[in-house]
Design an enzyme around this catalytic site. Structure first.
Site, PDB file in Angstrom:
ATOM      1  N   ASP A  71      -5.568  -1.148 -10.489  1.00 59.81           N
ATOM      2  CA  ASP A  71      -5.558  -1.798  -9.172  1.00 59.81           C
ATOM      3  C   ASP A  71      -6.037  -0.812  -8.110  1.00 59.81           C
ATOM      4  OD1 ASP A  71      -5.073  -3.665  -7.147  1.00 59.81           O
ATOM      5  OD2 ASP A  71      -2.945  -3.204  -7.005  1.00 59.81           O
ATOM      6  N   LEU A  83       9.057  -0.391   4.695  1.00 60.38           N
ATOM      7  CA  LEU A  83       7.690  -0.086   5.128  1.00 60.38           C
ATOM      8  C   LEU A  83       6.754  -1.235   4.832  1.00 60.38           C
ATOM      9  CD1 LEU A  83       7.146   3.550   3.878  1.00 60.38           C
ATOM     10  CD2 LEU A  83       7.654   2.773   6.186  1.00 60.38           C
ATOM     11  N   LEU A 105       8.733  -1.496  -0.375  1.00 54.70           N
ATOM     12  CA  LEU A 105       8.671  -0.057  -0.258  1.00 54.70           C
ATOM     13  C   LEU A 105       9.499   0.419   0.936  1.00 54.70           C
ATOM     14  CD1 LEU A 105       7.453   2.766  -0.517  1.00 54.70           C
ATOM     15  CD2 LEU A 105       6.783   1.265  -2.358  1.00 54.70           C
TER      16      LEU A 105
HETATM   17  N1  LIG Z   1       5.248   7.936  -2.389  1.00 53.95           N
HETATM   18  C1  LIG Z   1       4.942   7.343  -1.237  1.00 53.95           C
HETATM   19  N2  LIG Z   1       5.027   8.006  -0.071  1.00 53.95           N
HETATM   20  C2  LIG Z   1       4.722   7.397   1.115  1.00 53.95           C
HETATM   21  N3  LIG Z   1       4.309   6.119   1.219  1.00 53.95           N
HETATM   22  C3  LIG Z   1       4.198   5.401   0.094  1.00 53.95           C
HETATM   23  C4  LIG Z   1       4.505   5.956  -1.193  1.00 53.95           C
HETATM   24  N4  LIG Z   1       4.296   5.011  -2.135  1.00 53.95           N
HETATM   25  C5  LIG Z   1       3.878   3.914  -1.467  1.00 53.95           C
HETATM   26  N5  LIG Z   1       3.806   4.129  -0.132  1.00 53.95           N
HETATM   27  C6  LIG Z   1       3.379   3.161   0.898  1.00 53.95           C
HETATM   28  O1  LIG Z   1       3.835   1.862   0.527  1.00 53.95           O
HETATM   29  C7  LIG Z   1       2.744   0.965   0.285  1.00 53.95           C
HETATM   30  C8  LIG Z   1       3.063   0.065  -0.896  1.00 53.95           C
HETATM   31  O2  LIG Z   1       3.309   0.830  -2.071  1.00 53.95           O
HETATM   32  P1  LIG Z   1       2.693   0.411  -3.475  1.00 53.95           P
HETATM   33  O3  LIG Z   1       1.219   0.335  -3.338  1.00 53.95           O
HETATM   34  O4  LIG Z   1       3.257   1.295  -4.514  1.00 53.95           O
HETATM   35  O5  LIG Z   1       3.337  -1.032  -3.611  1.00 53.95           O
HETATM   36  P2  LIG Z   1       2.714  -2.491  -3.800  1.00 53.95           P
HETATM   37  O6  LIG Z   1       1.259  -2.493  -3.575  1.00 53.95           O
HETATM   38  O7  LIG Z   1       3.566  -3.422  -3.024  1.00 53.95           O
HETATM   39  O8  LIG Z   1       3.088  -2.625  -5.307  1.00 53.95           O
HETATM   40  P3  LIG Z   1       2.613  -3.541  -6.501  1.00 53.95           P
HETATM   41  O9  LIG Z   1       1.128  -3.723  -6.315  1.00 53.95           O
HETATM   42  O10 LIG Z   1       2.974  -2.701  -7.716  1.00 53.95           O
HETATM   43  O11 LIG Z   1       3.413  -4.807  -6.398  1.00 53.95           O
HETATM   44  C9  LIG Z   1       1.550   1.888   0.060  1.00 53.95           C
HETATM   45  O12 LIG Z   1       0.331   1.245   0.381  1.00 53.95           O
HETATM   46  C10 LIG Z   1       1.865   3.057   0.978  1.00 53.95           C
HETATM   47  O13 LIG Z   1       1.516   2.740   2.325  1.00 53.95           O
HETATM   48 MG   LIG Z   2      -0.297  -1.040  -3.530  1.00 59.78          MG
END
Ligand SMILES: Nc1ncnc2c1ncn2[C@@H]1O[C@H](COP(=O)(O)OP(=O)(O)OP(=O)(O)O)[C@@H](O)[C@H]1O
Ligand SMILES: [Mg+2]
Length: 274
Positions: free
Chosen positions: A170, A23, A31
């Site tokens: 964050d 995603l 993700l």
């Molecule tokens: N439990 C969930 N269910 C559905 N979509 C999710 C879920 N967790 C995250 N996502 C989607 O994935 C995206 C990225 O997830 P997340 O914000 O946890 O990661 P990140 O910003 O890459 O992480 P980090 O900042 O810790 O490196 C989110 O913005 C959301 O769109």
């Molecule tokens: Mg995030």
């Protein structure tokens, strides 16, 4: 742009059918959408690959501490009744991989079937822009009231998080999701500008920490306020509704909000000095 190829998935996700779909791919984490042990239940898989340019021992330690920190937060917050995805599984050692040592770490959590608030607000703002000319004052007020309601719910969700003794670290509109109500199919809320009905769910605890300090809590709110001002200019004025939702959510909230005013002043001074 060259086609991006994400790193190989760790076992057991390397041979699930259908394979997990990527995603998003941030600086630190990837993700995926996959399924839980029950293939009819979707799940979100957050992978922190190892970084080949870091010293392997340091790399393992950092990856492990980020993922366990995040998992601990989720587990604790679910227990405390805060609206976050439930933790389903965790591998902090990076056991997967061909030779047994894959290096990275992952966690699997409940899938939240909805959009991040960033998308919800963007849709609303662009709809408003396109339709403004044909709306009367009453209709505009009505549209704004719906978004104000959403901001208020966001404030309450953040208040519940702070009440549980955790600061997010964050807060942006990409780290808050809106899960539509289960019976949203025949929603009365949908006016063309997109639904803002549903529960606010907090995600992404990679930078979260335990704290009950007013300063840390106020900085959480300030970071989100700045994020909204820069990404959703039309909704900036509604931050006061978020504050209202926050104020009512726990006993210590008024004192945090007082501190927020100091934090804002410091922020303003800093930006004046350049
Ligand atoms: N439990 C969930 N269910 C559905 N979509 C999710 C879920 N967790 C995250 N996502 C989607 O994935 C995206 C990225 O997830 P997340 O914000 O946890 O990661 P990140 O910003 O890459 O992480 P980090 O900042 O810790 O490196 C989110 O913005 C959301 O769109
Ligand atoms: Mg995030």
């Amino acid at each position: 742009m060259e086609d991006y190829k994400p790193p190989a998935l760790p076992f057991p996700f390397s041979n699930t059918t259908p394979p997990p779909t990527l995603l998003t791919q941030g600086a630190e984490a990837h993700l995926y959408k996959t399924t839980s042990l029950n293939p009819s239940i979707p799940a979100a898989l957050k992978i922190r690959p190892s970084k080949p340019y870091r010293h392997p021992i340091l790399d393992r330690r950092l990856t492990r501490s980020r993922i366990t920190q995040e998992a601990r937060c989720l587990a604790k917050l679910v227990r405390e009744g805060v609206s976050v995805p439930a933790l389903l599984a965790l591998d902090w050692e990076g056991h997967g991989g061909e030779e047994g040592g894959w290096g990275g770490a992952w966690l699997m959590m409940e899938w939240i079937d909805g959009d991040v608030v960033r998308v919800v607000l963007e849709q609303w703002e662009s709809w408003m822009k396109a339709n403004q000319a044909s709306l009367d004052a009453g209709q505009i007020e009505c549209e704004e009231a719906r978004v104000r309601g959403l901001l208020r719910k966001m404030g309450a969700a953040i208040g519940a998080l702070h009440k549980a003794g955790v600061v997010h670290g964050d807060l942006t509109t990409s780290n808050l999701m809106l899960r539509p109500f289960a019976d949203a199919g025949d929603s009365t809320d949908d006016s063309g500008s997109g639904s803002v009905d549903g529960d606010v769910v907090l995600i992404d605890f990679g930078l979260a920490s335990q704290s009950t300090q007013d300063e840390d809590r106020a900085v959480d709110l300030y970071v989100l306020e700045r994020a909204i001002a820069s990404t959703h200019p039309r909704s900036e004025g509604f931050f006061e509704d978020l504050i209202l939702g926050y104020r009512d959510s726990y006993k210590g909230a008024p004192s945090t909000l007082k501190r927020l005013e100091d934090v804002r002043l410091r922020g303003r001074k800093k930006s004046m000095l350049g």
